[in-house]
Design a protein around this motif. Structure first.
Motif, PDB file in Angstrom:
ATOM      1  N   ASP A   1       0.840  -1.191   0.000  1.00  0.00           N
ATOM      2  CA  ASP A   1       0.000   0.000   0.000  1.00  0.00           C
ATOM      3  C   ASP A   1       0.877   1.243   0.000  1.00  0.00           C
ATOM      4  O   ASP A   1       2.091   1.169  -0.088  1.00  0.00           O
ATOM      5  N   SER A   2       0.279   2.419   0.116  1.00  0.00           N
ATOM      6  CA  SER A   2       1.021   3.668  -0.026  1.00  0.00           C
ATOM      7  C   SER A   2       1.989   3.922   1.120  1.00  0.00           C
ATOM      8  O   SER A   2       2.935   4.682   0.978  1.00  0.00           O
ATOM      9  N   SER A   3       1.775   3.310   2.269  1.00  0.00           N
ATOM     10  CA  SER A   3       2.662   3.577   3.402  1.00  0.00           C
ATOM     11  C   SER A   3       3.946   2.769   3.325  1.00  0.00           C
ATOM     12  O   SER A   3       4.825   2.928   4.157  1.00  0.00           O
ATOM     13  N   GLY A   4       4.074   1.896   2.339  1.00  0.00           N
ATOM     14  CA  GLY A   4       5.274   1.092   2.208  1.00  0.00           C
ATOM     15  C   GLY A   4       5.164  -0.240   2.927  1.00  0.00           C
ATOM     16  O   GLY A   4       5.982  -1.106   2.742  1.00  0.00           O
ATOM     17  N   GLN A   5       4.176  -0.383   3.761  1.00  0.00           N
ATOM     18  CA  GLN A   5       3.957  -1.651   4.466  1.00  0.00           C
ATOM     19  C   GLN A   5       2.973  -2.496   3.669  1.00  0.00           C
ATOM     20  O   GLN A   5       2.082  -1.979   3.017  1.00  0.00           O
ATOM     21  N   GLY A   6       3.146  -3.803   3.714  1.00  0.00           N
ATOM     22  CA  GLY A   6       2.213  -4.687   3.015  1.00  0.00           C
ATOM     23  C   GLY A   6       0.868  -4.704   3.704  1.00  0.00           C
ATOM     24  O   GLY A   6       0.714  -4.274   4.842  1.00  0.00           O
ATOM     25  N   GLN A   7      -0.132  -5.179   3.011  1.00  0.00           N
ATOM     26  CA  GLN A   7      -1.468  -5.261   3.589  1.00  0.00           C
ATOM     27  C   GLN A   7      -1.589  -6.448   4.530  1.00  0.00           C
ATOM     28  O   GLN A   7      -2.636  -6.691   5.088  1.00  0.00           O
ATOM     29  N   SER A   8      -0.519  -7.168   4.697  1.00  0.00           N
ATOM     30  CA  SER A   8      -0.587  -8.369   5.521  1.00  0.00           C
ATOM     31  C   SER A   8      -0.883  -8.048   6.983  1.00  0.00           C
ATOM     32  O   SER A   8      -1.397  -8.874   7.699  1.00  0.00           O
ATOM     33  N   GLN A   9      -0.565  -6.821   7.450  1.00  0.00           N
ATOM     34  CA  GLN A   9      -0.852  -6.475   8.830  1.00  0.00           C
ATOM     35  C   GLN A   9      -2.349  -6.421   9.075  1.00  0.00           C
ATOM     36  O   GLN A   9      -2.820  -6.750  10.152  1.00  0.00           O
ATOM     37  N   GLU A  10      -3.123  -6.022   8.094  1.00  0.00           N
ATOM     38  CA  GLU A  10      -4.574  -5.959   8.259  1.00  0.00           C
ATOM     39  C   GLU A  10      -5.178  -7.351   8.266  1.00  0.00           C
ATOM     40  O   GLU A  10      -6.191  -7.593   8.897  1.00  0.00           O
ATOM     41  N   ASN A  11      -4.549  -8.279   7.554  1.00  0.00           N
ATOM     42  CA  ASN A  11      -5.101  -9.622   7.424  1.00  0.00           C
ATOM     43  C   ASN A  11      -4.510 -10.620   8.408  1.00  0.00           C
ATOM     44  O   ASN A  11      -4.857 -11.781   8.377  1.00  0.00           O
ATOM     45  N   GLU A  12      -3.594 -10.187   9.266  1.00  0.00           N
ATOM     46  CA  GLU A  12      -2.962 -11.112  10.198  1.00  0.00           C
ATOM     47  C   GLU A  12      -3.951 -11.566  11.251  1.00  0.00           C
ATOM     48  O   GLU A  12      -4.809 -10.817  11.703  1.00  0.00           O
ATOM     49  N   GLN A  13      -3.781 -12.815  11.662  1.00  0.00           N
ATOM     50  CA  GLN A  13      -4.614 -13.338  12.724  1.00  0.00           C
ATOM     51  C   GLN A  13      -4.167 -12.756  14.053  1.00  0.00           C
ATOM     52  O   GLN A  13      -2.990 -12.512  14.263  1.00  0.00           O
ATOM     53  N   THR A  14      -5.113 -12.527  14.926  1.00  0.00           N
ATOM     54  CA  THR A  14      -4.784 -12.062  16.262  1.00  0.00           C
ATOM     55  C   THR A  14      -5.230 -13.123  17.257  1.00  0.00           C
ATOM     56  O   THR A  14      -6.270 -13.773  17.072  1.00  0.00           O
ATOM     57  N   PHE A  15      -4.440 -13.295  18.293  1.00  0.00           N
ATOM     58  CA  PHE A  15      -4.732 -14.291  19.318  1.00  0.00           C
ATOM     59  C   PHE A  15      -4.800 -13.597  20.661  1.00  0.00           C
ATOM     60  O   PHE A  15      -4.093 -12.625  20.910  1.00  0.00           O
ATOM     61  N   SER A  16      -5.661 -14.106  21.516  1.00  0.00           N
ATOM     62  CA  SER A  16      -5.774 -13.535  22.850  1.00  0.00           C
ATOM     63  C   SER A  16      -5.854 -14.666  23.864  1.00  0.00           C
ATOM     64  O   SER A  16      -6.180 -15.797  23.537  1.00  0.00           O
ATOM     65  N   ILE A  17      -5.569 -14.344  25.095  1.00  0.00           N
ATOM     66  CA  ILE A  17      -5.607 -15.322  26.169  1.00  0.00           C
ATOM     67  C   ILE A  17      -7.046 -15.439  26.657  1.00  0.00           C
ATOM     68  O   ILE A  17      -7.706 -14.438  26.950  1.00  0.00           O
ATOM     69  N   GLN A  18      -7.522 -16.674  26.743  1.00  0.00           N
ATOM     70  CA  GLN A  18      -8.882 -16.917  27.206  1.00  0.00           C
ATOM     71  C   GLN A  18      -8.855 -17.253  28.701  1.00  0.00           C
ATOM     72  O   GLN A  18      -7.905 -17.855  29.186  1.00  0.00           O
ATOM     73  N   PRO A  19      -9.895 -16.894  29.439  1.00  0.00           N
ATOM     74  CA  PRO A  19      -9.917 -17.225  30.865  1.00  0.00           C
ATOM     75  C   PRO A  19     -10.096 -18.734  31.063  1.00  0.00           C
ATOM     76  O   PRO A  19     -10.745 -19.416  30.273  1.00  0.00           O
ATOM     77  N   HIS A  20      -9.501 -19.242  32.116  1.00  0.00           N
ATOM     78  CA  HIS A  20      -9.610 -20.662  32.432  1.00  0.00           C
ATOM     79  C   HIS A  20     -10.946 -20.909  33.112  1.00  0.00           C
ATOM     80  O   HIS A  20     -11.386 -20.111  33.960  1.00  0.00           O
ATOM     81  N   PRO A  21     -11.640 -22.014  32.794  1.00  0.00           N
ATOM     82  CA  PRO A  21     -12.967 -22.234  33.363  1.00  0.00           C
ATOM     83  C   PRO A  21     -12.957 -22.664  34.828  1.00  0.00           C
ATOM     84  O   PRO A  21     -14.004 -22.690  35.455  1.00  0.00           O
ATOM     85  N   ALA A  22     -11.808 -22.996  35.381  1.00  0.00           N
ATOM     86  CA  ALA A  22     -11.769 -23.512  36.751  1.00  0.00           C
ATOM     87  C   ALA A  22     -11.941 -22.388  37.765  1.00  0.00           C
ATOM     88  O   ALA A  22     -11.397 -21.306  37.616  1.00  0.00           O
TER      89      ALA A  22
END
Length: 98
Positions: A17-38
């Protein structure tokens, strides 16, 4: 060094894109920590899981057997007598010949 890698990535992916960075940052998967059920540290308080683990596979049920298997007499009567050590060594030498 990282600029070389980024250039190669841009050329291979063909996205830029115009900023010189690829569009891959928009399409990257994001992961988060889930709370434990215990609620406590006791594993018996967790809800039972459906499927998976050793408890659901009937093939490993043999490892939880209580008594040894004793075959019926009709099977034990038809077994050949056990071979002596000399017979077993001779058979091993015969099988190991090249």
């Amino acid at each position: 060094m990282s600029s070389i890698v980024n250039n190669i990535k841009e050329k291979v992916s063909g996205e830029k894109d115009s900023s010189g960075q690829g569009q891959s940052q928009e399409n990257e998967q994001t992961f988060s920590i889930q709370p434990h059920p215990a609620k406590t540290n006791d594993p018996r308080d967790l809800p039972p899981s459906l499927g998976g683990g050793l408890n659901t596979n009937p093939e490993v049920g043999a490892f939880h057997a209580r008594d040894p298997y004793v075959p019926p007499s009709q099977i034990t009567d038809n077994l050949p007598p056990p071979k002596s050590r000399e017979e077993l060594r001779a058979r091993a030498q015969e099988l190991n010949k090249e």
